[in-house]
Design a protein around this motif. Sequence first.
Motif, PDB file in Angstrom:
ATOM      1  N   GLU A   7      16.918  -8.577   7.779  1.00 46.95           N
ATOM      2  CA  GLU A   7      16.955  -9.920   6.694  1.00 46.95           C
ATOM      3  C   GLU A   7      18.226  -9.324   6.137  1.00 46.95           C
ATOM      4  O   GLU A   7      18.719  -8.490   6.152  1.00 46.95           O
ATOM      5  CB  GLU A   7      15.721  -9.128   5.543  1.00 46.95           C
ATOM      6  CG  GLU A   7      15.258  -7.695   4.968  1.00 46.95           C
ATOM      7  CD  GLU A   7      14.762  -7.835   4.080  1.00 46.95           C
ATOM      8  OE1 GLU A   7      13.407  -9.015   3.926  1.00 46.95           O
ATOM      9  OE2 GLU A   7      13.795  -7.224   3.507  1.00 46.95           O
ATOM     10  N   LEU A   8      18.896 -10.279   5.177  1.00 45.82           N
ATOM     11  CA  LEU A   8      19.491 -10.928   4.744  1.00 45.82           C
ATOM     12  C   LEU A   8      18.918 -11.488   3.386  1.00 45.82           C
ATOM     13  O   LEU A   8      18.367 -12.489   3.579  1.00 45.82           O
ATOM     14  CB  LEU A   8      21.047 -11.438   5.309  1.00 45.82           C
ATOM     15  CG  LEU A   8      20.852 -10.791   6.057  1.00 45.82           C
ATOM     16  CD1 LEU A   8      22.123 -11.830   7.090  1.00 45.82           C
ATOM     17  CD2 LEU A   8      21.613  -9.735   6.111  1.00 45.82           C
ATOM     18  N   GLU A   9      20.216 -11.037   1.560  1.00 49.18           N
ATOM     19  CA  GLU A   9      19.499 -12.076   0.659  1.00 49.18           C
ATOM     20  C   GLU A   9      20.086 -13.170   1.010  1.00 49.18           C
ATOM     21  O   GLU A   9      19.485 -14.095   0.484  1.00 49.18           O
ATOM     22  CB  GLU A   9      19.843 -10.973  -0.295  1.00 49.18           C
ATOM     23  CG  GLU A   9      19.466 -11.653  -1.691  1.00 49.18           C
ATOM     24  CD  GLU A   9      20.133 -10.246  -2.727  1.00 49.18           C
ATOM     25  OE1 GLU A   9      19.306 -10.520  -4.156  1.00 49.18           O
ATOM     26  OE2 GLU A   9      20.352  -9.800  -2.415  1.00 49.18           O
ATOM     27  N   ASN A  10      20.735 -13.453   1.647  1.00 47.88           N
ATOM     28  CA  ASN A  10      21.623 -14.728   1.666  1.00 47.88           C
ATOM     29  C   ASN A  10      21.175 -15.444   2.751  1.00 47.88           C
ATOM     30  O   ASN A  10      21.482 -15.410   3.792  1.00 47.88           O
ATOM     31  CB  ASN A  10      23.456 -14.915   1.972  1.00 47.88           C
ATOM     32  CG  ASN A  10      24.038 -15.802   1.752  1.00 47.88           C
ATOM     33  OD1 ASN A  10      23.220 -17.125   1.860  1.00 47.88           O
ATOM     34  ND2 ASN A  10      25.387 -15.606   1.322  1.00 47.88           N
ATOM     35  N   ILE A  11      19.964 -16.499   2.512  1.00 47.91           N
ATOM     36  CA  ILE A  11      19.778 -17.706   4.019  1.00 47.91           C
ATOM     37  C   ILE A  11      20.980 -18.307   4.373  1.00 47.91           C
ATOM     38  O   ILE A  11      20.282 -18.198   5.804  1.00 47.91           O
ATOM     39  CB  ILE A  11      19.363 -18.682   2.900  1.00 47.91           C
ATOM     40  CG1 ILE A  11      17.565 -17.585   2.583  1.00 47.91           C
ATOM     41  CG2 ILE A  11      18.573 -19.315   4.018  1.00 47.91           C
ATOM     42  CD1 ILE A  11      16.752 -18.503   1.942  1.00 47.91           C
ATOM     43  N   LEU A  70      21.202 -16.222   7.771  1.00 43.57           N
ATOM     44  CA  LEU A  70      21.070 -15.838   8.309  1.00 43.57           C
ATOM     45  C   LEU A  70      21.259 -16.924  10.128  1.00 43.57           C
ATOM     46  O   LEU A  70      21.478 -17.825   9.272  1.00 43.57           O
ATOM     47  CB  LEU A  70      19.515 -16.569   7.574  1.00 43.57           C
ATOM     48  CG  LEU A  70      18.857 -15.215   6.489  1.00 43.57           C
ATOM     49  CD1 LEU A  70      16.933 -15.429   6.456  1.00 43.57           C
ATOM     50  CD2 LEU A  70      18.782 -13.564   6.980  1.00 43.57           C
ATOM     51  N   TYR A 122       9.168 -16.689   3.814  1.00 46.22           N
ATOM     52  CA  TYR A 122       9.658 -15.657   3.757  1.00 46.22           C
ATOM     53  C   TYR A 122      10.701 -15.439   2.351  1.00 46.22           C
ATOM     54  O   TYR A 122      11.692 -16.224   2.705  1.00 46.22           O
ATOM     55  CB  TYR A 122       9.534 -14.299   5.004  1.00 46.22           C
ATOM     56  CG  TYR A 122      10.244 -13.376   4.700  1.00 46.22           C
ATOM     57  CD1 TYR A 122       8.952 -12.748   4.801  1.00 46.22           C
ATOM     58  CD2 TYR A 122      10.964 -12.892   4.673  1.00 46.22           C
ATOM     59  CE1 TYR A 122       8.840 -10.838   4.246  1.00 46.22           C
ATOM     60  CE2 TYR A 122      11.862 -11.626   4.440  1.00 46.22           C
ATOM     61  CZ  TYR A 122      10.373 -10.058   4.053  1.00 46.22           C
ATOM     62  OH  TYR A 122      10.398  -9.093   4.613  1.00 46.22           O
ATOM     63  N   THR A 123      11.066 -14.461   2.235  1.00 49.81           N
ATOM     64  CA  THR A 123      12.180 -13.976   0.684  1.00 49.81           C
ATOM     65  C   THR A 123      12.072 -12.714   1.160  1.00 49.81           C
ATOM     66  O   THR A 123      11.847 -11.681   1.846  1.00 49.81           O
ATOM     67  CB  THR A 123      12.039 -14.159  -0.669  1.00 49.81           C
ATOM     68  OG1 THR A 123      10.139 -13.982  -1.064  1.00 49.81           O
ATOM     69  CG2 THR A 123      11.062 -15.757  -0.742  1.00 49.81           C
ATOM     70  N   TYR A 124      13.304 -11.948   0.599  1.00 42.67           N
ATOM     71  CA  TYR A 124      14.413 -11.084   1.009  1.00 42.67           C
ATOM     72  C   TYR A 124      13.344 -10.378   0.052  1.00 42.67           C
ATOM     73  O   TYR A 124      12.860  -9.597  -0.759  1.00 42.67           O
ATOM     74  CB  TYR A 124      15.895 -10.755   0.158  1.00 42.67           C
ATOM     75  CG  TYR A 124      16.298  -9.301  -0.071  1.00 42.67           C
ATOM     76  CD1 TYR A 124      16.999  -8.935   1.742  1.00 42.67           C
ATOM     77  CD2 TYR A 124      16.174  -9.109  -0.888  1.00 42.67           C
ATOM     78  CE1 TYR A 124      17.629  -8.051   2.008  1.00 42.67           C
ATOM     79  CE2 TYR A 124      17.033  -7.664  -0.497  1.00 42.67           C
ATOM     80  CZ  TYR A 124      18.117  -7.781   0.881  1.00 42.67           C
ATOM     81  OH  TYR A 124      18.490  -6.344   0.881  1.00 42.67           O
ATOM     82  N   GLY A 125      12.276  -8.602   1.053  1.00 42.39           N
ATOM     83  CA  GLY A 125      12.376  -7.892   0.107  1.00 42.39           C
ATOM     84  C   GLY A 125      11.015  -8.135   0.223  1.00 42.39           C
ATOM     85  O   GLY A 125      10.156  -7.244  -0.491  1.00 42.39           O
ATOM     86  N   GLN A 156      14.513 -12.052  10.374  1.00 50.02           N
ATOM     87  CA  GLN A 156      14.103 -13.383   9.195  1.00 50.02           C
ATOM     88  C   GLN A 156      15.697 -14.449   9.883  1.00 50.02           C
ATOM     89  O   GLN A 156      16.481 -13.947  10.744  1.00 50.02           O
ATOM     90  CB  GLN A 156      14.699 -12.414   8.134  1.00 50.02           C
ATOM     91  CG  GLN A 156      14.976 -14.134   6.243  1.00 50.02           C
ATOM     92  CD  GLN A 156      15.557 -13.217   5.505  1.00 50.02           C
ATOM     93  OE1 GLN A 156      15.792 -12.446   5.449  1.00 50.02           O
ATOM     94  NE2 GLN A 156      14.549 -13.749   4.350  1.00 50.02           N
ATOM     95  N   ARG A 173      16.311 -18.733   9.162  1.00 58.09           N
ATOM     96  CA  ARG A 173      16.738 -19.784   8.121  1.00 58.09           C
ATOM     97  C   ARG A 173      15.616 -21.128   8.659  1.00 58.09           C
ATOM     98  O   ARG A 173      16.895 -21.510   9.816  1.00 58.09           O
ATOM     99  CB  ARG A 173      18.167 -19.797   7.919  1.00 58.09           C
ATOM    100  CG  ARG A 173      19.415 -20.437   8.327  1.00 58.09           C
ATOM    101  CD  ARG A 173      20.228 -21.205   8.572  1.00 58.09           C
ATOM    102  NE  ARG A 173      20.902 -20.386   8.986  1.00 58.09           N
ATOM    103  CZ  ARG A 173      22.207 -21.726  10.199  1.00 58.09           C
ATOM    104  NH1 ARG A 173      20.787 -22.950   9.828  1.00 58.09           N
ATOM    105  NH2 ARG A 173      22.757 -21.866  10.723  1.00 58.09           N
TER     106      ARG A 173
END
Length: 376
Positions: free
Chosen positions: A4-8, A11, A74-77, A233, A235
């Motif tokens: 996963e990446l925090e910045n959508i 993705l 789905y959100t990061y973490g 993950q 987008r």
Amino acid sequence: MVYELENIENLPTLREVVKMVSEAVEKIPVVHRGPFTPVVTDEDLFLLTRTNLMYSLKPNITTQGAIFGWQNDYTYGQPIFPSLFKNDTPNYMVNNVIREDAEIIYASHPLYKLLGSGIKIPGIHKPIQILNPYGISHSYGFPSPFISLTQSIDIAAYHACHNHDELTGETINLTEGAGILLVYHLTMPFSMTPGLSTLGKQAFLRPGVNRLFLMECRPGMNFAEHPQVMGFQFRHTAEDTQFFSRQFDQLNSLYPDETIARKLSSLRKSESFSDEALNRNLAHNPNDNRSFNIIRLNSEGLNRVKFNQYRFTRDELNREWFDNVEDRWEGFWEDVVVANYLGFKEEQMAYLLELYQNKEFERYFDADAWFNTSKS
């Protein structure tokens, strides 16, 4: 493990993830088959198999080493919990009473009742019994400890970019934010995998057309951290969501127009529970206090009624079962392959397919017999 990446914006898209995962899982060795499980190349078929307890109509995974899951928001973490455990303190009693009402509805359909009661076939040791009411309820959106998994990566991808509202029957196309595609690696014989079970083909359509398996989770268990799970993950984009909408929505294939879905929606919107369901729940929990349970149900905004009002009616069953019962029964089995270790011969299959001619099973195939028996 979840990738996963925090910045959508960084993705990959869903179709990019599906392509990458599809290529990767083709290289996963198939180690979950039992020694007597036939290899079936047609992925659209179901396999009649049996454990020590019961039979199942299993989506054909004899040539693949993984099955697939999803999260459409789905959100990061974010941890991945089954629906029953998304709240800190699930009310098991309330959920179970409502589910008992759902099971009363299921049992008012002859096909469900026949498969659940079991079919004794001459020469076959164990009666064919296919019964999974908790799994069926999960597939129609009731809170449960299960995570849905499917044979098909494309089906998982559809659910990963659509959100279905069980109360209204509407499906929302997701075009913003992120989702996740899950891969469950089958690393040992299927029957020895803790928590994993087949839902597959049932008396009602949705579990079969979605080619479902179930993973039962303990309270607090984060499915994203399961050692056999990889998550990817992605987008959401309007283009990818439209692509999977066209693939599956043309005939409304994953959420078919079913009487049972409408009945379950009406049950949940009614904000009521029946005495029948309450009594069934108390039979499973003899130490419970009936008055206390009623008070608890009332406090959740649920009112008590004497009888379950949503059983299948004669007109409904005539339309979807009795009026064309021979074809419907034979059609139920037409995409099923029998595992060779079950010992079925031609005469046993003929007995099964011609069950509607058997006087012993008349009540399941004749409307008068069904409703006369139901009243007695």
